[in-house]
Design a protein around this motif. Structure first.
Motif, mmCIF file in Angstrom:
data_model
loop_
_atom_site.group_PDB
_atom_site.id
_atom_site.type_symbol
_atom_site.label_atom_id
_atom_site.label_comp_id
_atom_site.label_asym_id
_atom_site.label_seq_id
_atom_site.Cartn_x
_atom_site.Cartn_y
_atom_site.Cartn_z
ATOM 1 N N CYS A 1 19.615 -17.155 -4.190
ATOM 2 C CA CYS A 1 18.589 -17.146 -3.149
ATOM 3 C C CYS A 1 17.551 -16.110 -3.550
ATOM 4 C CB CYS A 1 19.203 -16.802 -1.793
ATOM 5 S SG CYS A 1 17.956 -16.627 -0.495
ATOM 6 N N GLU B 1 8.991 -8.342 3.723
ATOM 7 C CA GLU B 1 9.241 -9.614 4.409
ATOM 8 C C GLU B 1 8.331 -10.674 3.905
ATOM 9 O OE1 GLU B 1 11.086 -9.686 8.594
ATOM 10 O OE2 GLU B 1 9.388 -8.329 8.644
ATOM 11 N N TYR C 1 27.306 -15.235 5.527
ATOM 12 C CA TYR C 1 26.392 -14.872 6.613
ATOM 13 C C TYR C 1 26.349 -13.355 6.823
ATOM 14 C CZ TYR C 1 25.538 -19.687 7.991
ATOM 15 O OH TYR C 1 25.138 -21.001 8.009
ATOM 16 N N LEU D 1 16.290 -13.410 -0.816
ATOM 17 C CA LEU D 1 17.202 -12.299 -0.530
ATOM 18 C C LEU D 1 17.684 -11.591 -1.784
ATOM 19 C CD1 LEU D 1 19.443 -14.024 2.158
ATOM 20 C CD2 LEU D 1 17.709 -12.271 2.554
ATOM 21 N N GLU E 1 19.047 -9.020 5.002
ATOM 22 C CA GLU E 1 17.883 -9.136 5.896
ATOM 23 C C GLU E 1 17.516 -7.765 6.450
ATOM 24 O OE1 GLU E 1 18.182 -13.606 7.852
ATOM 25 O OE2 GLU E 1 19.316 -11.969 8.770
ATOM 26 N N LYS E 2 18.520 -7.017 6.895
ATOM 27 C CA LYS E 2 18.271 -5.665 7.424
ATOM 28 C C LYS E 2 17.698 -4.757 6.336
ATOM 29 C CE LYS E 2 21.864 -5.955 10.906
ATOM 30 N NZ LYS E 2 23.234 -5.583 11.249
ATOM 31 N N TYR F 1 15.902 -5.565 3.679
ATOM 32 C CA TYR F 1 14.523 -5.884 3.351
ATOM 33 C C TYR F 1 13.582 -5.622 4.508
ATOM 34 C CZ TYR F 1 16.163 -7.690 -1.062
ATOM 35 O OH TYR F 1 16.719 -7.790 -2.301
ATOM 36 N N ARG F 2 14.047 -5.774 5.747
ATOM 37 C CA ARG F 2 13.202 -5.415 6.899
ATOM 38 C C ARG F 2 12.972 -3.921 6.935
ATOM 39 N NH1 ARG F 2 16.272 -8.382 10.765
ATOM 40 N NH2 ARG F 2 15.680 -10.513 10.398
ATOM 41 N N TYR G 1 17.994 -19.947 4.514
ATOM 42 C CA TYR G 1 17.367 -19.562 3.248
ATOM 43 C C TYR G 1 17.604 -20.640 2.211
ATOM 44 C CZ TYR G 1 16.741 -14.944 5.181
ATOM 45 O OH TYR G 1 16.349 -13.908 5.970
ATOM 46 N N ILE H 1 24.147 -12.038 4.065
ATOM 47 C CA ILE H 1 22.758 -12.409 4.372
ATOM 48 C C ILE H 1 22.199 -11.471 5.436
ATOM 49 C CG2 ILE H 1 21.330 -14.170 5.509
ATOM 50 C CD1 ILE H 1 22.927 -16.287 3.967
ATOM 51 N N SER H 2 22.982 -11.209 6.463
ATOM 52 C CA SER H 2 22.544 -10.324 7.539
ATOM 53 C C SER H 2 22.259 -8.916 7.009
ATOM 54 C CB SER H 2 23.616 -10.284 8.625
ATOM 55 O OG SER H 2 23.258 -9.387 9.628
#
Length: 182
Positions: free
Chosen positions: A109, A182, A166, A112, A173-174, A176-177, A92, A169-170
């Motif tokens: 970022c 996305e 990280y 995110l 990501e979950k 927003y998914r 990112y 971030i993970s």
């Protein structure tokens, strides 16, 4: 010109944004296939104005100067962390010393909605700790996650710091998914 005078947003835009709007409108209307309608004009002006302010949440001019100064004079911990965040190394794009709302955040970022703050010894004082809590609360109201790290963590435990980043971030990501963003 007439469009800018009628647009209620033009007074709120800086000169640079007004030039960007003018350039976008010129390109839009110079295309012979473009159909001119009031809706098209309004959409372009709103899109161009929002594109800039969404990234900064309405930050005002002096913050940009302060951010520029802070980028030129980073702390040792900020330099070390920037070496690990720059150039999409995390997958990112991060920006350093980024004006956001009423603040200049250390790393941001946009994809995110993640802020990483590097706190030195001064942040241990009660008044500064309270200001940090208020800043975190303000940014959370805008849907921005804040991760706070200390100078000592970054200088002495960089591997753990990167694992923590990280992990966040993970999780984002979950998040927003899950919400289909996305």
């Amino acid at each position: 010109m007439i469009i800018e005078n009628r647009c209620p947003l033009s007074g709120a835009m800086g000169i640079r944004n007004q030039k960007r709007v003018r350039s976008t409108l010129t390109n839009f209307f110079s295309n012979p296939l473009t159909r001119i309608s009031p809706g098209n004009i309004f959409t372009i002006i709103i899109f161009t104005f929002t594109m800039k302010t969404n990234m900064h949440l309405g930050a005002y001019g002096r913050l940009f100067n302060h951010a520029r100064h802070s980028r030129l004079h980073p702390t040792k911990a900020e330099e070390l962390l920037w070496e690990r965040l720059r150039a999409n190394q995390t997958g990112y794009k991060f920006r350093r010393q980024h004006p956001l709302h009423k603040y200049v955040v250390d790393f941001y970022c946009h994809a995110l909605k993640l802020v990483i703050e590097v706190d030195g010894p001064i942040h241990r004082e009660p008044i500064n700790h309270l200001e940090d809590e208020n800043k975190d609360f303000d940014l959370a109201e805008h849907g921005i996650e804040v991760l706070r790290l200390t100078n000592d963590q970054i200088i002495n435990e960089m591997d753990q710091v990167m694992m923590e980043i990280y992990k966040v971030i993970s999780l984002l990501e979950k998040k927003y998914r899950f919400h289909g963003i996305e």
